[in-house]
Design a protein around this motif. Structure first.
Motif, mmCIF file in Angstrom:
data_model
loop_
_atom_site.group_PDB
_atom_site.id
_atom_site.type_symbol
_atom_site.label_atom_id
_atom_site.label_comp_id
_atom_site.label_asym_id
_atom_site.label_seq_id
_atom_site.Cartn_x
_atom_site.Cartn_y
_atom_site.Cartn_z
ATOM 1 N N LYS A 88 11.280 7.680 -12.470
ATOM 2 C CA LYS A 88 10.818 8.794 -11.980
ATOM 3 C C LYS A 88 9.881 8.669 -10.631
ATOM 4 C CE LYS A 88 7.501 12.729 -13.123
ATOM 5 N NZ LYS A 88 6.515 13.270 -14.220
ATOM 6 N N ARG A 89 9.299 7.586 -10.724
ATOM 7 C CA ARG A 89 8.579 6.802 -9.421
ATOM 8 C C ARG A 89 8.680 5.262 -9.438
ATOM 9 N NH1 ARG A 89 2.100 8.264 -7.872
ATOM 10 N NH2 ARG A 89 2.165 7.065 -6.080
ATOM 11 N N LYS A 90 9.202 4.743 -8.498
ATOM 12 C CA LYS A 90 9.201 3.418 -8.262
ATOM 13 C C LYS A 90 7.984 2.756 -8.290
ATOM 14 C CE LYS A 90 13.986 3.266 -6.031
ATOM 15 N NZ LYS A 90 14.497 2.907 -4.787
ATOM 16 N N GLY A 91 7.904 1.440 -8.821
ATOM 17 C CA GLY A 91 6.583 0.659 -8.830
ATOM 18 C C GLY A 91 6.200 0.308 -7.289
ATOM 19 N N VAL A 92 5.253 -0.429 -7.158
ATOM 20 C CA VAL A 92 4.600 -0.881 -5.958
ATOM 21 C C VAL A 92 3.881 -2.156 -5.963
ATOM 22 C CG1 VAL A 92 4.363 1.502 -4.760
ATOM 23 C CG2 VAL A 92 2.671 0.551 -6.017
ATOM 24 N N ILE A 93 3.833 -2.951 -5.020
ATOM 25 C CA ILE A 93 2.785 -3.961 -4.964
ATOM 26 C C ILE A 93 1.541 -3.325 -4.484
ATOM 27 C CG2 ILE A 93 2.235 -6.494 -4.298
ATOM 28 C CD1 ILE A 93 4.412 -6.494 -6.469
ATOM 29 N N LEU A 94 0.595 -3.359 -4.978
ATOM 30 C CA LEU A 94 -0.674 -2.858 -4.575
ATOM 31 C C LEU A 94 -1.637 -4.018 -4.081
ATOM 32 C CD1 LEU A 94 -2.475 -0.266 -4.298
ATOM 33 C CD2 LEU A 94 -3.370 -0.856 -6.468
ATOM 34 N N LEU A 95 -1.932 -4.095 -2.762
ATOM 35 C CA LEU A 95 -3.013 -5.085 -2.009
ATOM 36 C C LEU A 95 -4.190 -4.163 -1.996
ATOM 37 C CD1 LEU A 95 -0.770 -6.289 1.064
ATOM 38 C CD2 LEU A 95 -0.976 -6.970 -1.411
ATOM 39 N N THR A 96 -5.251 -4.908 -2.590
ATOM 40 C CA THR A 96 -6.391 -4.318 -2.664
ATOM 41 C C THR A 96 -7.570 -5.337 -1.756
ATOM 42 O OG1 THR A 96 -6.256 -3.346 -4.647
ATOM 43 C CG2 THR A 96 -8.464 -3.675 -3.794
ATOM 44 N N PHE A 97 -8.131 -4.681 -0.731
ATOM 45 C CA PHE A 97 -9.151 -5.523 0.126
ATOM 46 C C PHE A 97 -10.706 -5.067 -0.049
ATOM 47 C CE2 PHE A 97 -4.883 -5.790 2.150
ATOM 48 C CZ PHE A 97 -5.002 -6.890 2.931
ATOM 49 N N TRP A 98 -11.432 -6.027 0.108
ATOM 50 C CA TRP A 98 -12.721 -5.788 -0.034
ATOM 51 C C TRP A 98 -13.398 -6.721 0.690
ATOM 52 C CZ3 TRP A 98 -9.874 -7.555 -4.073
ATOM 53 C CH2 TRP A 98 -10.431 -8.387 -4.758
#
Length: 236
Positions: A88-98
């Motif tokens: 239904k929805r392809k996955g992603v590589i999530l980059l989180t910056f702080w």
């Protein structure tokens, strides 16, 4: 003698329970993904959910002015009338910056996210030691907020070929803010990112389910996005 032993055992158990209760908050804090303080490394945190373990395994890199983590977000599936599952929805590589707010201290509340699609992941893993890439996102695309928030992720090789500068620029016309977070990574750290992304890519597309099909007992067996990812890049 037996009564005395039972009494000592009971007292010992009661003391252990008090110690565990007293440490519960410390343990909970230590397990938070943003509480990690290592310069760079793998972290794995498990939480018991409905009798099962959910595993968090971000690859995090901490540097002087900012830090970031890399997480795979699995695709979602829907069940067709035939009983088969379809992505239904392809996955992603999530980059989180702080950003950093002091020596070895980071402000998790000001985090910014950037989700790489499978094709963008392909661009990342094919980069050489002297290559550079840039990705542009408009989280409000195809909505009334189109153009209000713009994000750009830049990966530029160092002149000596021994690493990269990874920077995230976020321009928010709604909040009248502009942020830039830059994290230098070594060649070794970037190699870990590329290898991990290469491993995750078929899973983002749901192909691991395709090549390892198992009997399905019902729609509840389909993969679901982890609740902690419901506020992905699009909600920031």
């Amino acid at each position: 003698m037996m009564k005395l032993s039972r009494s000592l055992l009971s007292s010992r158990n009661l003391l252990s329970e008090k110690l565990l209760i007293g440490k519960a908050n410390d343990v909970k804090d230590a397990l938070q993904p943003h509480a990690l303080m290592s310069q760079a490394g793998m972290s794995t945190t498990s939480q018991a959910v409905s009798g099962k373990s959910r595993v968090f395994a971000p690859y995090s890199v901490y540097k002087g002015k900012a830090a970031f983590s890399v997480d795979p977000v699995l695709p979602t599936f829907t069940k067709m009338d035939s009983g088969f599952l379809r992505v239904k929805r392809k996955g992603v590589i999530l980059l989180t910056f702080w950003p950093a707010i002091g020596e070895r201290k980071y402000n998790w509340e000001k985090r910014q996210k950037f989700a790489l699609s499978p094709t963008e992941v392909g661009s990342l893993i094919t980069m050489g030691p002297n290559d550079s890439s840039e990705f542009y996102h408009d989280p409000g695309m195809l909505s009334s907020n189109a153009g209000q928030v713009r994000k750009s992720l830049s990966i530029k090789a160092l002149a000596d070929g021994n690493g990269y500068f990874i920077s995230l620029n976020v321009s928010n016309n709604i909040l009248k803010t502009s942020e830039r977070l830059v994290v230098p990574v070594t060649a070794a750290e970037f190699a870990v990112m590329k290898t991990a992304c290469s491993f995750a890519l078929p899973h983002l597309m749901g192909w691991d389910r395709l090549t390892n099909q198992l009997p399905q007992s019902g729609p509840e067996r389909s993969s679901k996005v982890d609740p902690r990812y419901l506020d992905v890049e699009w909600d920031k």
